[in-house]
Design a protein around this motif. Structure first.
Motif, short mmCIF file in Angstrom:
data_model
loop_
_atom_site.label_atom_id
_atom_site.label_comp_id
_atom_site.label_asym_id
_atom_site.label_seq_id
_atom_site.Cartn_x
_atom_site.Cartn_y
_atom_site.Cartn_z
N VAL A 1 16.77 -23.77 -45.02
CA VAL A 1 18.00 -24.55 -44.84
C VAL A 1 17.71 -25.96 -45.32
CG1 VAL A 1 19.77 -25.33 -43.23
CG2 VAL A 1 18.63 -23.13 -42.84
N PHE B 1 23.48 -15.82 -40.03
CA PHE B 1 23.31 -15.75 -41.48
C PHE B 1 21.94 -15.20 -41.80
CE2 PHE B 1 26.26 -19.36 -40.80
CZ PHE B 1 27.35 -18.88 -41.51
N ASP C 1 27.29 -14.04 -49.51
CA ASP C 1 27.16 -15.36 -50.10
C ASP C 1 28.47 -16.12 -49.88
OD1 ASP C 1 24.65 -14.68 -51.10
OD2 ASP C 1 25.46 -14.00 -53.02
N THR D 1 17.69 -16.02 -45.48
CA THR D 1 18.85 -16.87 -45.77
C THR D 1 18.43 -18.13 -46.51
OG1 THR D 1 20.05 -16.09 -43.82
CG2 THR D 1 20.71 -18.20 -44.70
N CYS D 2 19.25 -18.55 -47.46
CA CYS D 2 19.09 -19.85 -48.11
C CYS D 2 20.39 -20.61 -47.93
CB CYS D 2 18.78 -19.70 -49.59
SG CYS D 2 17.14 -19.00 -49.93
N VAL D 3 20.32 -21.74 -47.25
CA VAL D 3 21.50 -22.57 -47.01
C VAL D 3 21.26 -23.92 -47.66
CG1 VAL D 3 23.06 -23.54 -45.29
CG2 VAL D 3 21.90 -21.38 -44.82
N TYR D 4 22.17 -24.32 -48.53
CA TYR D 4 21.99 -25.53 -49.32
C TYR D 4 23.01 -26.59 -48.90
CZ TYR D 4 19.62 -22.22 -52.46
OH TYR D 4 18.80 -21.25 -52.99
N ASP E 1 23.10 -16.42 -49.63
CA ASP E 1 23.09 -17.84 -50.00
C ASP E 1 24.37 -18.49 -49.50
OD1 ASP E 1 20.70 -17.46 -51.29
OD2 ASP E 1 21.55 -17.45 -53.30
N ILE E 2 24.21 -19.56 -48.71
CA ILE E 2 25.35 -20.34 -48.21
C ILE E 2 25.25 -21.71 -48.86
CG2 ILE E 2 26.65 -21.01 -46.16
CD1 ILE E 2 25.93 -18.01 -46.30
N PHE F 1 20.18 -19.11 -38.27
CA PHE F 1 19.78 -19.06 -39.67
C PHE F 1 18.50 -18.24 -39.72
CE2 PHE F 1 22.15 -23.15 -39.49
CZ PHE F 1 23.15 -22.83 -40.41
#
Length: 198
Positions: A91, A34, A16, A65-68, A38-39, A61
Motif C-alpha cells: 500500500v 482487498f 481491480d 494486493t497493490c494499492v497506489y 490493484d486499487i 489490505f
C-alpha cells in the motif's frame, strides 16, 4: 465533478479498481477486504468538506494486493483508515502530498507487507496514528534505493504538517526514517529518539 464511491462490506478478491485522477469528496470503503488486485488512486485529489467523508475503516489490505496512493493529494476534510489491517501486499503513499486534510490511522494494525511513504510531502493538516500497532509491516519514510534502475527515491519531506506517532499502542517494528534530527511536525512516542530508529 467530485466522484462518489460506495463499496459495501465485501471481499474484492482479485478485482481491480482505478480512480486515477479522480476528485473524491465522499467515499465509503469500510469493512472491505482487498486481496489479489490493484486499487489505484494515482493523482487522486481528496477534498472533503467536513468530517469522516472518505472512510476506509476496518478494511483489510491482504496478501497480493497493490494499492497506489502515489502522487495523490490529501487537501481537505477528514479521511479515516481507523482499525485498518495491513496484513500483506503493498500500500503505497509515495510522493503523495498531505496539504490540509485530517488523515486518521487510529488503531490500525501494521502486521505485514509494505507501506512506503518515500517522497511524500507533509505541509499541512495532520496524520494521526493514535492506538496503532507496528509489529511487522515495513513502513518507510526514508529514502529508498532502487538498484534495478540505478536511482534513489527521496525521503519524505516534513515542512509544516503534523505526523503523530506519540500515542501508538505498540512500536516493536517502527517505521524507517533514516534521520538523525527530528524534523518539524513529526511526533514520536515518549522516550523515542529519531536517531535510534532505522
Amino acid at each position: 465533478m467530485p466522484t462518489y464511491a460506495m463499496v459495501p462490506p465485501a471481499s474484492w478478491q482479485g478485482y481491480d479498481l482505478d480512480f486515477t485522477g479522480a476528485v473524491l469528496d465522499v467515499a465509503d470503503f469500510r469493512r472491505a477486504r482487498f486481496t489479489g488486485g490493484d486499487i489505484i488512486f494515482v493523482k487522486a485529489l481528496f477534498v472533503g468538506h467536513g468530517q469522516d467523508q472518505v472512510v476506509f475503516d476496518d478494511v483489510d489490505f491482504a496478501e497480493g494486493t497493490c494499492v497506489y496512493f502515489r502522487l495523490a493529494e490529501f487537501r481537505s476534510g477528514s479521511l479515516r483508515f481507523n482499525r485498518v489491517t495491513f496484513s500483506g501486499g503493498w500500500v503505497s503513499f509515495d510522493h503523495a502530498r498531505f496539504t490540509g486534510a485530517q488523515v486518521n490511522f487510529r488503531d490500525a494494525a501494521f502486521t505485514a507487507g509494505e507501506v512506503p511513504f518515500e517522497g511524500a510531502e507533509f505541509s499541512g493538516g495532520c496524520v494521526d496514528f493514535a492506538g496503532a500497532t507496528f509489529t511487522g509491516s515495513t513502513v518507510n519514510f526514508g529514502e529508498h534505493h532502487l538498484a534495478s534502475v540505478y536511482t534513489t527515491v527521496p525521503p519524505a519531506l516534513f515542512n509544516g504538517g503534523a505526523v503523530d506517532f506519540s500515542q501508538v499502542a505498540e512500536f516493536t517494528h517502527p517505521p524507517q526514517f533514516g534521520l538523525q534530527v527530528m524534523p518539524p511536525g513529526l511526533r514520536l512516542p515518549p522516550d523515542t529518539n529519531i536517531s535510534d530508529l532505522p
